[in-house]
Design a protein around this motif. Structure first.
Motif, PDB file in Angstrom:
ATOM      1  N   PHE A 298       0.819  -1.217   0.000  1.00  0.00           N
ATOM      2  CA  PHE A 298       0.000   0.000   0.000  1.00  0.00           C
ATOM      3  C   PHE A 298       0.856   1.272   0.000  1.00  0.00           C
ATOM      4  N   VAL A 299       2.076   1.222  -0.537  1.00  0.00           N
ATOM      5  CA  VAL A 299       2.991   2.359  -0.443  1.00  0.00           C
ATOM      6  C   VAL A 299       3.426   2.812  -1.833  1.00  0.00           C
ATOM      7  N   PRO A 300       3.014   4.030  -2.280  1.00  0.00           N
ATOM      8  CA  PRO A 300       3.508   4.563  -3.558  1.00  0.00           C
ATOM      9  C   PRO A 300       5.019   4.782  -3.504  1.00  0.00           C
ATOM     10  N   LEU A 301       5.704   4.403  -4.582  1.00  0.00           N
ATOM     11  CA  LEU A 301       7.158   4.500  -4.666  1.00  0.00           C
ATOM     12  C   LEU A 301       7.595   5.479  -5.732  1.00  0.00           C
ATOM     13  N   LYS A 302       8.824   5.970  -5.575  1.00  0.00           N
ATOM     14  CA  LYS A 302       9.445   6.681  -6.686  1.00  0.00           C
ATOM     15  C   LYS A 302       9.651   5.665  -7.811  1.00  0.00           C
ATOM     16  N   PRO A 303       9.124   5.926  -9.011  1.00  0.00           N
ATOM     17  CA  PRO A 303       9.112   4.905 -10.068  1.00  0.00           C
ATOM     18  C   PRO A 303      10.513   4.466 -10.478  1.00  0.00           C
ATOM     19  N   TYR A 304      10.623   3.180 -10.807  1.00  0.00           N
ATOM     20  CA  TYR A 304      11.848   2.665 -11.422  1.00  0.00           C
ATOM     21  C   TYR A 304      11.475   1.556 -12.399  1.00  0.00           C
ATOM     22  N   ASN A 305      12.310   1.338 -13.383  1.00  0.00           N
ATOM     23  CA  ASN A 305      12.020   0.388 -14.461  1.00  0.00           C
ATOM     24  C   ASN A 305      12.643  -0.979 -14.170  1.00  0.00           C
ATOM     25  N   THR A 306      11.963  -2.012 -14.631  1.00  0.00           N
ATOM     26  CA  THR A 306      12.462  -3.370 -14.442  1.00  0.00           C
ATOM     27  C   THR A 306      11.867  -4.287 -15.506  1.00  0.00           C
ATOM     28  N   LYS A 307      12.494  -5.428 -15.692  1.00  0.00           N
ATOM     29  CA  LYS A 307      11.952  -6.450 -16.592  1.00  0.00           C
ATOM     30  C   LYS A 307      11.372  -7.632 -15.817  1.00  0.00           C
ATOM     31  N   VAL A 308      11.557  -7.647 -14.504  1.00  0.00           N
ATOM     32  CA  VAL A 308      11.044  -8.730 -13.675  1.00  0.00           C
ATOM     33  C   VAL A 308      10.651  -8.185 -12.307  1.00  0.00           C
ATOM     34  N   VAL A 388      12.041   3.318  -2.898  1.00  0.00           N
ATOM     35  CA  VAL A 388      12.002   4.516  -2.056  1.00  0.00           C
ATOM     36  C   VAL A 388      10.578   5.068  -2.035  1.00  0.00           C
ATOM     37  N   PRO A 389       9.931   5.152  -0.868  1.00  0.00           N
ATOM     38  CA  PRO A 389       8.578   5.709  -0.807  1.00  0.00           C
ATOM     39  C   PRO A 389       8.531   7.149  -1.285  1.00  0.00           C
ATOM     40  N   ILE A 476       7.851 -12.203   5.565  1.00  0.00           N
ATOM     41  CA  ILE A 476       7.448 -11.825   6.919  1.00  0.00           C
ATOM     42  C   ILE A 476       6.384 -10.725   6.837  1.00  0.00           C
ATOM     43  N   HIS A 477       5.243 -10.992   7.468  1.00  0.00           N
ATOM     44  CA  HIS A 477       4.091 -10.088   7.420  1.00  0.00           C
ATOM     45  C   HIS A 477       3.773  -9.594   8.826  1.00  0.00           C
ATOM     46  N   LEU A 478       3.559  -8.284   8.948  1.00  0.00           N
ATOM     47  CA  LEU A 478       3.134  -7.674  10.213  1.00  0.00           C
ATOM     48  C   LEU A 478       1.756  -7.060  10.014  1.00  0.00           C
ATOM     49  N   HIS A 479       0.787  -7.470  10.811  1.00  0.00           N
ATOM     50  CA  HIS A 479      -0.551  -6.900  10.762  1.00  0.00           C
ATOM     51  C   HIS A 479      -0.578  -5.540  11.462  1.00  0.00           C
ATOM     52  N   GLY A 480      -1.548  -4.704  11.079  1.00  0.00           N
ATOM     53  CA  GLY A 480      -1.780  -3.447  11.782  1.00  0.00           C
ATOM     54  C   GLY A 480      -0.801  -2.339  11.501  1.00  0.00           C
ATOM     55  N   HIS A 481       0.178  -2.594  10.615  1.00  0.00           N
ATOM     56  CA  HIS A 481       1.225  -1.602  10.360  1.00  0.00           C
ATOM     57  C   HIS A 481       1.778  -1.742   8.938  1.00  0.00           C
ATOM     58  N   ASN A 482       2.233  -0.643   8.378  1.00  0.00           N
ATOM     59  CA  ASN A 482       3.244  -0.679   7.328  1.00  0.00           C
ATOM     60  C   ASN A 482       4.579  -0.553   8.047  1.00  0.00           C
ATOM     61  N   MET A 483       5.340  -1.624   8.055  1.00  0.00           N
ATOM     62  CA  MET A 483       6.594  -1.620   8.799  1.00  0.00           C
ATOM     63  C   MET A 483       7.685  -0.912   7.999  1.00  0.00           C
ATOM     64  N   PHE A 484       8.592  -0.285   8.698  1.00  0.00           N
ATOM     65  CA  PHE A 484       9.809   0.231   8.078  1.00  0.00           C
ATOM     66  C   PHE A 484      10.752  -0.948   7.840  1.00  0.00           C
ATOM     67  N   ASN A 502      14.228   7.787   5.086  1.00  0.00           N
ATOM     68  CA  ASN A 502      13.015   7.417   4.352  1.00  0.00           C
ATOM     69  C   ASN A 502      13.126   5.972   3.858  1.00  0.00           C
ATOM     70  N   PRO A 503      13.158   5.010   4.782  1.00  0.00           N
ATOM     71  CA  PRO A 503      13.286   3.615   4.349  1.00  0.00           C
ATOM     72  C   PRO A 503      11.995   3.098   3.720  1.00  0.00           C
ATOM     73  N   LEU A 504      12.117   1.988   3.020  1.00  0.00           N
ATOM     74  CA  LEU A 504      10.950   1.335   2.452  1.00  0.00           C
ATOM     75  C   LEU A 504       9.946   1.008   3.552  1.00  0.00           C
ATOM     76  N   ARG A 505       8.663   1.181   3.222  1.00  0.00           N
ATOM     77  CA  ARG A 505       7.580   0.735   4.096  1.00  0.00           C
ATOM     78  C   ARG A 505       6.717  -0.259   3.309  1.00  0.00           C
ATOM     79  N   ARG A 506       6.340  -1.327   3.940  1.00  0.00           N
ATOM     80  CA  ARG A 506       5.393  -2.261   3.346  1.00  0.00           C
ATOM     81  C   ARG A 506       4.913  -3.207   4.435  1.00  0.00           C
ATOM     82  N   ASP A 507       4.000  -4.112   4.113  1.00  0.00           N
ATOM     83  CA  ASP A 507       3.504  -5.011   5.160  1.00  0.00           C
ATOM     84  C   ASP A 507       4.021  -6.439   5.017  1.00  0.00           C
ATOM     85  N   VAL A 508       4.723  -6.765   3.921  1.00  0.00           N
ATOM     86  CA  VAL A 508       5.403  -8.047   3.778  1.00  0.00           C
ATOM     87  C   VAL A 508       6.772  -7.799   3.157  1.00  0.00           C
TER      88      VAL A 508
END
Length: 586
Positions: A298-308, A388-389, A476-484, A502-508
């Motif tokens: 659920f975290v918008p990121l600064k866009p980057y390109n990838t093939k996978v 990067v968020p 690894i999944h944490l409920h109730g939070h977007n973990m740093f 500004n570390p990555l945030r996500r829930d898994v």
């Protein structure tokens, strides 16, 4: 005094809307029969909030709209890849219905448990939703609620408090590996140009054994049984299977069909990738097309390109694909199970086509070399330097508390091979949910360590340093939070934090084999929150702990009376029926 239910409060004060939106290429399995409504009434119902001016964790909107859904969970024989087996289904379908809402809407889902022959309890978890004002609606039996008994009905009511792509699934034993999964999309601010939103792309490893038999295999003393391999891999619930490769007597037909996605030349398409599988680390790619990553979980990121794109169980990534301007052909879309997961057939294919009609013959395009290399050699998420968020948040540089967590695997006292955290393999007590006990002021648990509750008191922040001495990677999944996500890698953590401001945030996030994962949470959500591996078989065999956050504030939560009533209903059911809880229960 009894607290009125959330349902009653909300129905008395807000408008109610039957929700179902449509996407150009959405599989019919996702559709419901309710009347469509626009996903964006009156423009942006979240008002002036956008990606860059709003901390979504502190200032979610309230639109006053309720999106209602009615789910019946039952058993049904299906053959998504041509091989017929018994599924657990929602409204008769796999994958389950699409849930869709706007950021700030209220989502209300009434669940009817019609599981019979055998009867089972159930519960639904809304993956990634913070539940800051409805901690009891997280949908985890033994933690936030008692299970919904067979023949009973329960209504979940919660706020769409973050936005992006996600999914929902059962959290009762390994039921979701039996089919209780579905996509969830919450529309919100988006400053990325997109012409066509193609909707959810569910990627799922697929087993031909029904789920309870699989649980019996993985809760075992036999290492070969524990390492049981999936039979196939699916994109949006479809893929072909070679029936000659199985000796089972189940009905089977070849050429069951694959999913397809129509691209419009020159347009930018959004794909919402979701790993809703049981065990497999997945690699996603489209032959001949580069993708732009714009969001993780659920975290918008600064866009980057990838093939996978790498997705372990529970992870989501939104990508943009810029279609070729003058193209008329077709291309293979690929989801392949990585070399570090367990499968007999790793390859799921779908067709991306240009033009009005899907071609009769399958594409003959070849995969990117980078894709093949990633399948064979990368069992980790993209380097944290890439992710990067957009909205920057700085975690506490020195946490109030640090908890070391060691993952391990081995025999218990009776010889069963189980996963553990800090030497404890969790086992759920369905009749005594931890959140409800804490709400009554009871934060003392039995001497039995299987509860595995970590009471962090009033600490303002908690850092987890998770160490994995085994070869298997764990989502690894944490409920109730977007973990740093502060750090992840092989070997031993040297204390370096990637993007400390500004570390990555996500829930898994993936904990690598023979490595470490360092995550941190801000203690801004009093509750009892699961922290666990999202591989179904690993959490089934105990790789789980409960984060008890701010118990003094949990006492003040206004828990609705329906939660206690559901526990009374479950107690009455279990007073007359034996519950076959052969695993952890989650």
């Amino acid at each position: 005094m009894q607290i009125p239910t959330l349902v009653g409060l909300l129905l008395g004060s807000t408008a109610q809307v039957a929700a179902q939106f449509s996407y150009p290429n959405l599989p019919v399995d996702f559709l419901r029969t309710s009347a469509p409504v626009t996903p964006l009434p009156n423009g942006a119902p979240w008002g002036p909030r956008n990606v860059m001016n709003t901390n979504a964790y502190d200032d979610p909107p309230k639109t006053g709209v309720i999106r209602t859904y009615d789910f019946t969970i039952a058993r049904k024989n299906l053959a998504p890849d041509g091989f017929t087996r018994e599924f657990l289904v929602i409204n008769g379908q796999f994958p389950g219905p699409l849930i869709e809402a706007n950021w700030g809407d209220t989502i209300q889902v009434t669940v009817h448990n019609q599981l019979s022959n055998p009867e089972e309890g159930t519960a639904l978890h809304w993956h990634g939703i913070l539940q800051k004002t409805s901690q009891w609606m997280d949908g985890v039996p033994a933690i936030s609620q008692c299970p919904i008994p067979p023949g009973s009905t329960f209504t979940y009511t919660f706020t769409a408090d973050l936005y992006g792509s996600s999914w929902y699934h059962s959290h009762y034993s390994a039921q979701y590996a039996g089919g209780i999964v579905g996509p969830m999309i919450i529309h919100g601010p988006d400053d990325n140009k997109c012409d066509i939103d193609l909707g959810p792309v569910l990627i799922t490893d697929h087993y031909h054994e029904e789920y309870f038999k699989l649980v019996e295999m993985v809760i075992s003393k036999d290492l070969d049984a524990i390492r049981h391999k999936s039979d196939n891999n699916l994109i949006n619930g479809k893929n072909n299977f070679d029936c000659s490769s199985t000796n089972r007597t189940n009905p089977c037909r070849n050429n069951a069909g694959i999913s397809s996605f129509k691209f419009t030349p020159g347009k930018t398409h959004k794909l919402r990738l979701i790993n809703a599988g049981a065990e497999a680390l997945q690699k996603f790619s489209i032959d001949g097309h580069t993708m732009t990553v714009i969001s993780n979980d659920f975290v918008p990121l600064k866009p980057y390109n990838t093939k996978v794109v790498t997705l372990h169980v529970g992870q989501r990534t939104d990508v943009l694909v810029h279609a070729r301007k003058h193209e008329t052909g077709s291309f293979n879309m690929r989801a392949t199970i990585a070399n570090c997961s367990l499968t007999l057939n790793p390859n799921a294919l779908a067709t991306v086509y240009y033009g009005r009609t899907r071609p009769r013959n399958p594409p003959t395009t070849t995969p990117w070399p980078e894709f093949l290399d990633s399948v064979l050699n990368q069992c980790a998420n993209d380097d944290l330097s890439l992710t990067v968020p957009k909205y920057p948040i700085r975690p506490a540089p020195v946490p109030a508390f640090t908890q070391d967590v060691a993952v391990n695997f081995g025999p218990n006292a009776t010889g069963f091979l189980l996963w553990s955290l800090n030497g404890v393999s969790f086992r759920a007590n369905y009749n005594n949910p931890i959140l409800l006990l804490s709400n009554l002021g009871n934060n003392s648990y039995p001497d039995d360590p299987e509860w595995n509750v970590y009471n962090f008191g009033s600490n303002s922040s908690v850092r987890f340093v998770i160490v994995n001495p085994k070869i298997a990677a764990h989502p690894i999944h944490l409920h109730g939070h977007n973990m740093f996500v502060l750090a992840a890698g092989k070997g031993t953590w040297d204390g370096t934090i990637t993007h400390p401001n500004n570390p990555l945030r996500r829930d898994v996030h993936i904990l690598p084999g023979f490595g470490y994962l360092v995550i941190q949470m801000k203690s801004d959500n009093p509750g009892a929150w699961p922290l666990h591996c999202h591989i179904a078989w690993h959490v089934s065999s105990g790789l789980y702990l409960t984060v008890l956050e701010r118990p003094d504030d949990i006492k003040n939560l206004q828990v609705p009376a329906i939660m206690a009533q559901t526990c009374r209903d479950w107690s009455a059911y279990t007073g007359n029926h034996i519950v076959e809880q052969i695993d952890s229960g989650l």
